[in-house]
Design a protein around this motif. Sequence first.
Motif, PDB file in Angstrom:
ATOM      1  N   THR A 105     -10.545 -20.757  19.990  1.00  0.00           N
ATOM      2  CA  THR A 105      -9.160 -20.567  20.383  1.00  0.00           C
ATOM      3  C   THR A 105      -8.941 -19.152  20.898  1.00  0.00           C
ATOM      4  O   THR A 105      -9.742 -18.253  20.642  1.00  0.00           O
ATOM      5  CB  THR A 105      -8.216 -20.801  19.185  1.00  0.00           C
ATOM      6  N   VAL A 106      -7.834 -18.975  21.620  1.00  0.00           N
ATOM      7  CA  VAL A 106      -7.399 -17.643  22.038  1.00  0.00           C
ATOM      8  C   VAL A 106      -6.506 -17.087  20.933  1.00  0.00           C
ATOM      9  O   VAL A 106      -5.576 -17.764  20.487  1.00  0.00           O
ATOM     10  CB  VAL A 106      -6.639 -17.703  23.369  1.00  0.00           C
ATOM     11  N   LYS A 107      -6.809 -15.871  20.479  1.00  0.00           N
ATOM     12  CA  LYS A 107      -6.068 -15.272  19.372  1.00  0.00           C
ATOM     13  C   LYS A 107      -5.093 -14.221  19.881  1.00  0.00           C
ATOM     14  O   LYS A 107      -5.451 -13.384  20.702  1.00  0.00           O
ATOM     15  CB  LYS A 107      -7.008 -14.606  18.356  1.00  0.00           C
ATOM     16  N   GLU A 108      -3.878 -14.288  19.382  1.00  0.00           N
ATOM     17  CA  GLU A 108      -2.865 -13.289  19.709  1.00  0.00           C
ATOM     18  C   GLU A 108      -2.401 -12.638  18.419  1.00  0.00           C
ATOM     19  O   GLU A 108      -1.826 -13.294  17.543  1.00  0.00           O
ATOM     20  CB  GLU A 108      -1.679 -13.935  20.414  1.00  0.00           C
ATOM     21  N   TYR A 109      -2.691 -11.361  18.274  1.00  0.00           N
ATOM     22  CA  TYR A 109      -2.312 -10.627  17.061  1.00  0.00           C
ATOM     23  C   TYR A 109      -0.806 -10.379  17.058  1.00  0.00           C
ATOM     24  O   TYR A 109      -0.243  -9.893  18.037  1.00  0.00           O
ATOM     25  CB  TYR A 109      -3.072  -9.304  16.988  1.00  0.00           C
ATOM     26  N   VAL A 110      -0.149 -10.728  15.967  1.00  0.00           N
ATOM     27  CA  VAL A 110       1.293 -10.515  15.836  1.00  0.00           C
ATOM     28  C   VAL A 110       1.559  -9.277  14.989  1.00  0.00           C
ATOM     29  O   VAL A 110       2.109  -8.293  15.445  1.00  0.00           O
ATOM     30  CB  VAL A 110       1.976 -11.755  15.226  1.00  0.00           C
ATOM     31  N   ASN A 111       1.174  -9.325  13.733  1.00  0.00           N
ATOM     32  CA  ASN A 111       1.317  -8.185  12.838  1.00  0.00           C
ATOM     33  C   ASN A 111       0.543  -8.471  11.556  1.00  0.00           C
ATOM     34  O   ASN A 111      -0.134  -9.505  11.449  1.00  0.00           O
ATOM     35  CB  ASN A 111       2.787  -7.890  12.527  1.00  0.00           C
ATOM     36  N   ALA A 112       0.646  -7.584  10.598  1.00  0.00           N
ATOM     37  CA  ALA A 112      -0.013  -7.764   9.304  1.00  0.00           C
ATOM     38  C   ALA A 112       1.045  -7.936   8.230  1.00  0.00           C
ATOM     39  O   ALA A 112       2.099  -7.279   8.255  1.00  0.00           O
ATOM     40  CB  ALA A 112      -0.911  -6.570   8.981  1.00  0.00           C
ATOM     41  N   ASP A 113       0.777  -8.825   7.286  1.00  0.00           N
ATOM     42  CA  ASP A 113       1.682  -9.017   6.163  1.00  0.00           C
ATOM     43  C   ASP A 113       1.666  -7.798   5.246  1.00  0.00           C
ATOM     44  O   ASP A 113       0.845  -6.890   5.400  1.00  0.00           O
ATOM     45  CB  ASP A 113       1.261 -10.257   5.360  1.00  0.00           C
ATOM     46  N   ASP A 114       2.561  -7.821   4.260  1.00  0.00           N
ATOM     47  CA  ASP A 114       2.489  -6.838   3.193  1.00  0.00           C
ATOM     48  C   ASP A 114       1.175  -7.015   2.435  1.00  0.00           C
ATOM     49  O   ASP A 114       0.563  -8.096   2.451  1.00  0.00           O
ATOM     50  CB  ASP A 114       3.654  -7.028   2.211  1.00  0.00           C
ATOM     51  N   TYR A 115       0.764  -5.979   1.759  1.00  0.00           N
ATOM     52  CA  TYR A 115      -0.356  -6.117   0.838  1.00  0.00           C
ATOM     53  C   TYR A 115       0.095  -6.920  -0.384  1.00  0.00           C
ATOM     54  O   TYR A 115       1.193  -6.697  -0.909  1.00  0.00           O
ATOM     55  CB  TYR A 115      -0.860  -4.758   0.371  1.00  0.00           C
ATOM     56  N   THR A 116      -0.742  -7.839  -0.807  1.00  0.00           N
ATOM     57  CA  THR A 116      -0.522  -8.537  -2.075  1.00  0.00           C
ATOM     58  C   THR A 116      -1.348  -7.831  -3.138  1.00  0.00           C
ATOM     59  O   THR A 116      -2.563  -7.677  -2.981  1.00  0.00           O
ATOM     60  CB  THR A 116      -0.935 -10.012  -1.980  1.00  0.00           C
ATOM     61  N   VAL A 117      -0.691  -7.395  -4.193  1.00  0.00           N
ATOM     62  CA  VAL A 117      -1.342  -6.601  -5.231  1.00  0.00           C
ATOM     63  C   VAL A 117      -1.297  -7.368  -6.549  1.00  0.00           C
ATOM     64  O   VAL A 117      -0.230  -7.830  -6.974  1.00  0.00           O
ATOM     65  CB  VAL A 117      -0.665  -5.230  -5.399  1.00  0.00           C
ATOM     66  N   LYS A 118      -2.448  -7.538  -7.172  1.00  0.00           N
ATOM     67  CA  LYS A 118      -2.554  -8.155  -8.490  1.00  0.00           C
ATOM     68  C   LYS A 118      -2.973  -7.076  -9.497  1.00  0.00           C
ATOM     69  O   LYS A 118      -3.938  -6.344  -9.247  1.00  0.00           O
ATOM     70  CB  LYS A 118      -3.591  -9.281  -8.489  1.00  0.00           C
ATOM     71  N   ILE A 119      -2.265  -7.004 -10.593  1.00  0.00           N
ATOM     72  CA  ILE A 119      -2.544  -5.996 -11.619  1.00  0.00           C
ATOM     73  C   ILE A 119      -2.767  -6.700 -12.953  1.00  0.00           C
ATOM     74  O   ILE A 119      -1.895  -7.437 -13.425  1.00  0.00           O
ATOM     75  CB  ILE A 119      -1.387  -4.992 -11.744  1.00  0.00           C
ATOM     76  N   ALA A 120      -3.931  -6.492 -13.527  1.00  0.00           N
ATOM     77  CA  ALA A 120      -4.226  -6.990 -14.876  1.00  0.00           C
ATOM     78  C   ALA A 120      -4.247  -5.786 -15.801  1.00  0.00           C
ATOM     79  O   ALA A 120      -5.040  -4.862 -15.620  1.00  0.00           O
ATOM     80  CB  ALA A 120      -5.572  -7.713 -14.899  1.00  0.00           C
ATOM     81  N   VAL A 121      -3.368  -5.791 -16.777  1.00  0.00           N
ATOM     82  CA  VAL A 121      -3.226  -4.650 -17.668  1.00  0.00           C
ATOM     83  C   VAL A 121      -3.247  -5.131 -19.116  1.00  0.00           C
ATOM     84  O   VAL A 121      -2.799  -6.240 -19.421  1.00  0.00           O
ATOM     85  CB  VAL A 121      -1.922  -3.869 -17.367  1.00  0.00           C
ATOM     86  N   GLY A 122      -3.796  -4.310 -19.989  1.00  0.00           N
ATOM     87  CA  GLY A 122      -3.826  -4.614 -21.408  1.00  0.00           C
ATOM     88  C   GLY A 122      -2.972  -3.626 -22.176  1.00  0.00           C
ATOM     89  O   GLY A 122      -3.025  -2.427 -21.927  1.00  0.00           O
ATOM     90  N   VAL A 123      -2.165  -4.136 -23.106  1.00  0.00           N
ATOM     91  CA  VAL A 123      -1.278  -3.292 -23.910  1.00  0.00           C
ATOM     92  C   VAL A 123      -1.737  -3.363 -25.360  1.00  0.00           C
ATOM     93  O   VAL A 123      -1.938  -4.452 -25.904  1.00  0.00           O
ATOM     94  CB  VAL A 123       0.186  -3.760 -23.788  1.00  0.00           C
ATOM     95  N   GLN A 124      -1.914  -2.198 -25.978  1.00  0.00           N
ATOM     96  CA  GLN A 124      -2.318  -2.126 -27.377  1.00  0.00           C
ATOM     97  C   GLN A 124      -1.275  -1.373 -28.187  1.00  0.00           C
ATOM     98  O   GLN A 124      -0.560  -0.508 -27.665  1.00  0.00           O
ATOM     99  CB  GLN A 124      -3.678  -1.430 -27.524  1.00  0.00           C
TER     100      GLN A 124
END
Length: 203
Positions: A105-124
Amino acid sequence: MLPLNFNFVSVAAIGAAHQLKGALYRFKPARTAAPPNWDNNGATMQAKEIAAPMTDPSFWADRYALCTLYFRKENGEQLEMNDAVVSVSRKKNIVTTQLVGMDGTVKEYVNADDYTVKIAVGVQAVKDGVFVDEYPTEGIKELRAFFDLNEPILVNSAFLEIFDIDRLVITDFAVAQATESNYQPITLSALSDTEYNVYSTEY
């Protein structure tokens, strides 16, 4: 009976392949133009070496490679998380168009989405700077005060700086009660946020 069924399926598949063989020969090549040129326009290929990992196990004994993650509200209230693992992903928005007689296919760049950020944190649970054998109720409340906000959160870590991320909007979180220890894992999902100035041309 099983071998007979297996042989029957194999013969049928071979027969179908022979029937389609003539039709496949009648397909025309999709590419009618010259093939792509990979000689780099006569220039020599330049490669850059990336640092090799430290593979000696003794080097990593009693060492950690986690980045400290900081959350900060607009009012200056700050939360430090030492036991956090972050992952970042981003999707590009691309319009694809199919052309007759052309593979792909012919590709046409539009833009980039936001970054999706996943955070795994432990609380003690901590009292007077010492881990205690209690459920970390207060620590979870402090973290909840940040992911319940309906506004961007300022963030800072050496890892997120690589992607120029300094603001996040929390989209969802997950907490499954841990009753076997004083350690409570929490997973946060967020989107990167950028400040924009929007101007109106209507008066």
